[in-house]
Design a protein around this motif. Structure first.
Motif, PDB file in Angstrom:
ATOM      1  N   VAL A 196       6.876   7.795   8.726  1.00  0.00           N
ATOM      2  CA  VAL A 196       5.699   8.118   7.926  1.00  0.00           C
ATOM      3  C   VAL A 196       4.428   7.883   8.729  1.00  0.00           C
ATOM      4  N   THR A 197       4.355   6.759   9.420  1.00  0.00           N
ATOM      5  CA  THR A 197       3.226   6.444  10.291  1.00  0.00           C
ATOM      6  C   THR A 197       3.657   5.327  11.233  1.00  0.00           C
ATOM      7  N   GLY A 198       2.847   5.120  12.262  1.00  0.00           N
ATOM      8  CA  GLY A 198       3.152   4.061  13.212  1.00  0.00           C
ATOM      9  C   GLY A 198       4.013   4.531  14.358  1.00  0.00           C
TER      10      GLY A 198
ATOM     11  N   SER B 134      11.058   5.527  -6.133  1.00  0.00           N
ATOM     12  CA  SER B 134      11.916   6.484  -6.823  1.00  0.00           C
ATOM     13  C   SER B 134      11.342   7.880  -6.642  1.00  0.00           C
ATOM     14  N   THR B 135      12.158   8.784  -6.132  1.00  0.00           N
ATOM     15  CA  THR B 135      11.764  10.167  -5.914  1.00  0.00           C
ATOM     16  C   THR B 135      12.708  11.072  -6.690  1.00  0.00           C
ATOM     17  N   ALA B 136      12.447  12.385  -6.596  1.00  0.00           N
ATOM     18  CA  ALA B 136      13.313  13.351  -7.273  1.00  0.00           C
ATOM     19  C   ALA B 136      14.729  13.269  -6.750  1.00  0.00           C
ATOM     20  N   GLU B 137      14.875  12.879  -5.505  1.00  0.00           N
ATOM     21  CA  GLU B 137      16.212  12.779  -4.924  1.00  0.00           C
ATOM     22  C   GLU B 137      16.914  11.488  -5.297  1.00  0.00           C
TER      23      GLU B 137
ATOM     24  N   ALA C 184       0.822  -1.219   0.000  1.00  0.00           N
ATOM     25  CA  ALA C 184       0.000   0.000   0.000  1.00  0.00           C
ATOM     26  C   ALA C 184       0.851   1.261   0.000  1.00  0.00           C
ATOM     27  N   VAL C 185       2.183   1.150  -0.029  1.00  0.00           N
ATOM     28  CA  VAL C 185       3.052   2.330  -0.031  1.00  0.00           C
ATOM     29  C   VAL C 185       2.950   3.035  -1.377  1.00  0.00           C
ATOM     30  N   GLN C 186       2.767   4.347  -1.346  1.00  0.00           N
ATOM     31  CA  GLN C 186       2.646   5.138  -2.564  1.00  0.00           C
ATOM     32  C   GLN C 186       3.441   6.434  -2.410  1.00  0.00           C
ATOM     33  N   LEU C 187       3.632   7.093  -3.555  1.00  0.00           N
ATOM     34  CA  LEU C 187       4.249   8.424  -3.575  1.00  0.00           C
ATOM     35  C   LEU C 187       3.193   9.427  -4.015  1.00  0.00           C
TER      36      LEU C 187
ATOM     37  N   GLY D 297       5.738  13.532  -4.350  1.00  0.00           N
ATOM     38  CA  GLY D 297       7.100  13.283  -3.915  1.00  0.00           C
ATOM     39  C   GLY D 297       7.218  12.860  -2.460  1.00  0.00           C
ATOM     40  N   ARG D 298       6.075  12.647  -1.792  1.00  0.00           N
ATOM     41  CA  ARG D 298       6.104  12.275  -0.373  1.00  0.00           C
ATOM     42  C   ARG D 298       5.569  10.858  -0.219  1.00  0.00           C
ATOM     43  N   VAL D 299       6.225  10.056   0.638  1.00  0.00           N
ATOM     44  CA  VAL D 299       5.797   8.679   0.869  1.00  0.00           C
ATOM     45  C   VAL D 299       4.521   8.686   1.706  1.00  0.00           C
TER      46      VAL D 299
END
Length: 837
Positions: free
Chosen positions: A109-111, A149-152, A71-74, A77-79
């Motif tokens: 991110v959470t938890g 994959s992000t901008a960084e 369920a992880v998404q971008l 640009g944010r997880v």
């Protein structure tokens, strides 16, 4: 006798006199085999069981982590991650569950942010397992990576899921128990040998048992049989006990004989006078007879009261007292006097005695002072002086009067039971002759003294001197205590006919039914006080010495108060928000407890023997019968959405439901609706078009429906609605025909509860047949357990609708709805659809 038999007899006598060690015999016959044969096998089997258990449960941990990873998404640009409902569904046991999701940069991110402490970030998609200590418990952690994959650049998101080791340890124990047949065989062999050894080792104890069984009940002489060294002290203690029991029996027989003799005389006199009065025809003579009967009744009442107090003092002298302040106690004695008597009393407390304490039971000391004051007031007409002062290492409590006094030759005698001085007998003020005897017993028990002195100018001065550090009070044996309590109950029943009721004490929220209150149970809850009070009062009927202080608040505020720890912890928490209660358990903030009827609670309504459901309450649709006809009331969730879509102007601003951002139970019901119903967001959109009225309280919605301010309410707690309908409110109730959410209010004991034993007693009562009958009857909260008597049982409530009953199960799966990101997304969507303005 032949020499051979004589030597055998001497050896037998020597063996009988020589102490025998039972411990050595048991070690000789059993210890060697058990220790030598079992040690190696236990180590091997335990290691195998632990490895097998870890392999089984690690697969579940990995599956949960991979489900979350999917369920992880971008987004921008944010997880982000929205926990799937199935994330924790595979955990069906009673283990606590923790999780954390971290971005490639290591940001949470959470938890649980601290779950990753000491663990390396993920560098691949394969699960990695580790054991660690987390929040005072041992946990097993599964870590998996999700490549993003992000901008960084490209990096690994780390997903961790942790589980406490309770279930896997239980599985390891089960494997161990089932695999230990070799050890079991050796144990059986050892038990056979141990049985033979015990038969020989306990032979002396059997002789002692036979000797005691053959004794008559009146034989309290010491046991003189030879005893093994391990039981020599036991026999000595038994002999000491029988000696105390003999003394106690003699004392009790004397007390009963005296009480019977003294009570029989006034009762016989009352009976004779009553028979004369029945035959009297002259009104004046009859009045004189009645006056004599009244006077005899007063004397009998005083005598019984003194006997009752004598038994009370005897009983309380065995208690270990706490320091008792003397000055306030003396002031209390004076305050309890009638106004015409208290005006005659002068109380003088020396400055150095104002804060003095005595290690004397409070009731015992109060009655000693009261008897001295009563005697002084009874046998004198003038003022009575009470003085409290220090006299060296002792405290002197003196009571002075201007009565006839006591001659010197009678002073040693008046301390006897039922003995009165000649001067007092001539005045005949109805004394019983027990007052000074009680005072003398109190002084003797605490190594003090009672002194009778003539007062200058006439009268008597009685000095009660007690050491500031009182010696321990000699305790009565247990049988004597039971006899005194029995006599106390008998005298109480008799004295009730003559004694006046005592004034009530200051009330708490729910004052104890018997005064003084033994303790106060503090309950923090999210249940309407009017409904919950039925259960509280029924609990107090079963525990009349317990007062209850109940603090009502919203379910979310109850949770926040416990988590913050800013206020003193209550003894018990009751809430309708099952998810928040499970969260408290998962955070380790709850004390475990095993109620007697734990097995009777349905599996869905309890978790980890720490949170217990006790009610059965549906979420219902409520409508005003003057505004909505019963035949047009929606029977399903879809029908409700269609009605609001079809007639939006009619219901504009006239529908109410929970504000899910403020109400814990409202959020719980909404998330469960979302998981079950495909029409949930359609219904939410209909709420938005109808400008639904949001509140954090079911009673508030019901108030507005009853007054006609609202036409309908959705997801209203059924118990509140049933109670309003029974009270005559113009409301109709619909238990939906498609499905009905059912939740159970739950009870838990906070970890740092100051009085957990009181909370346990309340839980036991709430789950008992008597408590469930209250819930099924006047409280209308719904009885959860089968077999309850009343109108609102689980079967009766379920039969009101035709749909499937969907109970909200206690367990880790409820934690998904409380995830920070998932909650924020849900509330944002709800806000956008339901109340966009």
């Amino acid at each position: 006798m032949p020499p051979t038999f004589a030597r055998a007899d001497r050896r037998k006598t020597a063996r009988a006199k020589r102490p025998v060690s039972i411990r050595k015999r048991i070690l000789v016959f059993g210890g060697a085999l058990l220790l030598a044969a079992a040690f190696a096998l236990v180590l091997y089997v335990r290691d195998y069981a632990e490895r097998a258990s870890d392999r089984a449960f690690d697969r579940l941990l990995a599956a949960s982590a991979l489900t979350i990873g999917g369920a992880v998404q971008l987004e921008a640009g944010r997880v982000t991650v929205e926990l799937p409902l199935a994330s924790f569904a595979m955990f069906s046991g009673e283990d606590r569950i923790f999780y954390a999701v971290e971005s490639p940069q290591g940001e949470n991110v959470t938890g649980e942010a601290d779950l990753s402490d000491g663990l390396a970030p993920a560098t691949g998609g394969d699960p990695v397992f580790a054991d660690k200590a987390f929040r005072d418990d041992r946990v097993r952690v599964a870590s998996v990576g999700r490549l993003v994959s992000t901008a960084e650049g490209t990096g690994w998101v780390t997903i961790r899921v942790a589980e406490t080791r309770g279930e896997r340890d239980a599985l390891a124990r089960e494997i161990l128990h089932n695999a230990l047949w070799p050890i079991l065989l050796l144990t059986l062999l050892a038990l056979l040998l141990l049985w033979a050894g015990i038969g020989r080792a306990f032979a002396p104890l059997l002789s002692l048992e036979k000797h005691l069984r053959e004794r008559s009940p009146d034989d309290l002489s010491p046991v003189e049989l030879p005893a093994p060294s391990e039981t020599a002290q036991l026999v000595g203690a038994l002999n000491g006990f029988t000696a105390r029991l003999k003394l106690a029996r003699e004392r009790l027989e004397a007390l009963v004989a005296e009480a019977a003799h003294e009570v029989r005389t006034p009762l016989a006199s009352l009976r004779a006078q009553a028979e004369l009065a029945l035959a009297e025809r002259d009104p004046a003579a009859l009045r004189r007879d009645v006056e004599r009967i009244h006077e005899g009744a007063v004397q009998a009442s005083q005598l019984v009261s003194q006997l009752l107090m004598d038994a009370t003092v005897t009983h309380r002298l065995e208690n270990q007292p706490e320091p008792t302040p003397v000055a306030p106690l003396a002031q209390e004695v004076v305050r309890r006097l009638s106004p015409d008597l208290s005006d005659r009393v002068i109380l003088a407390i020396a400055p150095d005695a104002a804060d003095a304490n005595l290690s004397v039971d409070r009731v015992v000391l109060r009655e000693a002072i009261r008897n001295l004051v009563d005697n002084a007031l009874r046998y004198s007409e003038g003022e009575v002086e009470i003085s409290i002062a220090r006299d060296g290492p002792a405290l002197d409590i003196a009571v002075r009067d201007r009565g006839p006094g006591i001659p010197d030759h009678e002073k040693p005698l008046v301390f006897g039971r039922f003995r009165r001085g000649e001067a007092g007998a001539r005045i005949d003020r109805g004394g019983s002759g027990l007052g000074l005897a009680i005072v003398a017993r109190v002084a003797e028990a605490h190594r003090g003294a009672v002194l009778l002195r003539d007062r200058e100018g006439g009268g008597l001065a009685v000095h009660l001197r007690l050491p500031a550090e009182a010696a321990p009070v000699s305790q009565l044996p247990a049988p004597d205590r039971r006899h005194v309590l029995a006599l106390l109950a008998l005298l109480t029943a008799f004295a009730g006919a003559f004694s006046a009721p005592r004034p009530a004490e200051a009330a708490a929220d729910f004052p104890a039914r018997e005064k003084p209150a033994a303790a106060t149970l503090h309950i923090l809850g999210a249940t309407d006080t009017g409904l919950f009070s039925h259960l509280i009062r029924a609990f107090q009927a079963a525990h009349p010495t317990i007062a209850v202080a109940y603090e009502e608040n919203e379910s979310r505020a109850v949770y926040d108060q416990l988590v913050s720890g800013q206020k003193a912890a209550p003894d018990l928490v009751v809430s309708s928000a099952s998810d928040l209660q499970v969260k408290l358990v998962n955070e380790g903030l709850v004390r475990p407890f095993a109620p007697t009827r734990l097995a009777a609670i349905p599996d869905w309504a309890r978790w980890r023997s720490e949170v217990f459901g006790f009610t059965f309450e549906p979420a219902v649709i409520v409508y005003n019968t003057n505004l909505v006809k019963p035949e047009e009331a929606p029977r399903t969730h879809l029908e409700l959405a269609e009605l609001l879509e079809r007639e939006p102007q009619r219901f504009l601003g006239r529908v109410g439901t929970y504000d899910v951002a403020r109400s814990g139970v409202g959020y719980l019901l909404a998330t469960q609706d979302q998981a079950i119903s495909s029409y949930f967001w359609r219904l939410a959109a209909a709420f938005g078009r109808a400008r639904v009225q949001l509140t954090a309280s079911s009673p508030e919605i019901l108030d507005r429906i009853a007054t006609g301010d609202l036409a309908m309410g959705y997801n209203i707690i059924g118990s509140y609605a049933f109670a309003r309908a029974d009270a005559g409110a113009p409301i109709g109730i619909v238990v939906p025909d498609d499905y009905v959410l059912v939740f159970s209010r739950s009870l838990l004991i906070p970890e740092d509860a100051p009085q957990p034993e009181l909370a346990e007693a309340f839980i036991e009562f709430a789950l008992s047949p008597a408590g469930q009958a209250i819930l099924a009857g006047p409280a209308a909260l719904g009885a959860l357990l089968p077999g309850a008597d009343g109108r609102w049982t689980a079967d009766r409530i379920a039969s009101l609708g035709q749909g499937a009953v969907q109970p909200i199960r206690f367990g880790p799966s409820l934690l998904v709805g409380l995830d920070r990101q998932r909650r924020e997304r849900f509330l944002a969507t709800w806000q956008e659809i339901v109340s966009p303005h």
